[in-house]
Design an enzyme around this catalytic site. Structure first.
Site, mmCIF file in Angstrom:
data_model
loop_
_atom_site.group_PDB
_atom_site.id
_atom_site.type_symbol
_atom_site.label_atom_id
_atom_site.label_comp_id
_atom_site.label_asym_id
_atom_site.label_seq_id
_atom_site.Cartn_x
_atom_site.Cartn_y
_atom_site.Cartn_z
ATOM 1 N N HIS A 16 0.960 -1.338 -0.094
ATOM 2 C CA HIS A 16 0.036 -0.041 0.051
ATOM 3 C C HIS A 16 0.905 1.451 -0.016
ATOM 4 O O HIS A 16 0.615 2.205 -0.653
ATOM 5 C CB HIS A 16 -0.936 0.007 1.175
ATOM 6 C CG HIS A 16 -1.867 -0.889 1.343
ATOM 7 N ND1 HIS A 16 -2.044 -1.673 2.354
ATOM 8 C CD2 HIS A 16 -2.954 -1.530 0.362
ATOM 9 C CE1 HIS A 16 -3.303 -2.517 2.418
ATOM 10 N NE2 HIS A 16 -3.613 -2.548 1.176
ATOM 11 N N LYS A 40 -15.953 -7.298 4.683
ATOM 12 C CA LYS A 40 -14.660 -7.637 5.190
ATOM 13 C C LYS A 40 -14.918 -7.980 6.824
ATOM 14 O O LYS A 40 -15.553 -7.155 7.312
ATOM 15 C CB LYS A 40 -13.446 -6.677 4.899
ATOM 16 C CG LYS A 40 -13.161 -6.787 3.285
ATOM 17 C CD LYS A 40 -11.712 -5.901 3.329
ATOM 18 C CE LYS A 40 -11.303 -5.847 1.669
ATOM 19 N NZ LYS A 40 -10.217 -5.185 1.573
ATOM 20 N N ARG A 89 -2.216 -5.959 -8.297
ATOM 21 C CA ARG A 89 -0.921 -6.856 -8.124
ATOM 22 C C ARG A 89 -1.095 -8.210 -9.319
ATOM 23 O O ARG A 89 -0.130 -8.235 -9.663
ATOM 24 C CB ARG A 89 -1.249 -7.692 -6.812
ATOM 25 C CG ARG A 89 -1.188 -6.660 -5.660
ATOM 26 C CD ARG A 89 -1.511 -7.335 -4.293
ATOM 27 N NE ARG A 89 -3.023 -7.492 -4.437
ATOM 28 C CZ ARG A 89 -3.920 -8.516 -3.927
ATOM 29 N NH1 ARG A 89 -3.402 -9.157 -2.801
ATOM 30 N NH2 ARG A 89 -5.003 -8.506 -3.872
ATOM 31 N N SER A 126 -3.577 -7.806 2.736
ATOM 32 C CA SER A 126 -3.916 -7.443 4.004
ATOM 33 C C SER A 126 -4.509 -8.769 4.637
ATOM 34 O O SER A 126 -4.341 -9.084 5.754
ATOM 35 C CB SER A 126 -4.779 -6.196 4.081
ATOM 36 O OG SER A 126 -4.142 -5.175 3.816
#
Length: 158
Positions: A16, A40, A89, A126
């Site tokens: 990040h 999440k 990514r 994460s």
């Protein structure tokens, strides 16, 4: 120009921070917006995530951190943000982010720029950091020392 780097940042990783730092070199102002994603399962509260990010980006000129409630495009309009910056990514990230970029553009005309994550951080997420930490693993190489300390404290509470 003013850019925004939105995300949940739970926790903020070197990946990040790579995107934020590179954005800071490209734009006059960068807002790092900590959002809430109901899908999440968070380790940290929104305020804790904002605090960790403020600590992590404190040395970057032109970078501010704020909490994001509601639609990203509404926030962008209200704060005169010119562009959304998203880190990528993998190809699967592109598929998802392209759809979001097209929807955001259709709603307001705002553009999205996608930056590939530096190769050394492309394997980070994460979610993986949280899982490793919950199982007692050492995540210190993937996050700042302060974030590592907070992860250790939070996972020892559970």
């Amino acid at each position: 120009m003013k850019a925004i780097c939105p995300g949940s940042f739970d926790p903020v990783t070197h990946g990040h921070l790579d995107i934020v730092a590179r954005s800071a070199r490209l734009f006059d102002e960068v807002i790092v917006a900590v959002g809430r994603n109901s899908a999440k399962n968070y380790l940290f509260t929104p305020d804790e995530r904002v605090s960790m990010l403020r600590d992590a980006v404190g040395g970057l000129p032109g970078v501010t951190v704020t909490l994001l409630d509601g639609l990203l495009v509404d926030f962008c309009r209200a704060h005169d943000v010119d562009v959304i910056v998203k880190g990528l990514r993998f190809a699967s990230d592109f598929d998802f982010e392209l759809q979001m970029a097209q929807m955001n553009h259709a709603l307001t005309g705002i553009e999205t720029i996608m930056l590939p994550t530096s190769a050394q951080w492309s394997h980070l997420s994460s979610t993986m950091i949280r899982e490793i930490a919950k199982l007692g693993g050492d995540v210190s190489q993937f996050v700042t020392p302060e974030v590592a300390r907070r992860i250790a404290a939070k996972t020892s509470e559970r």
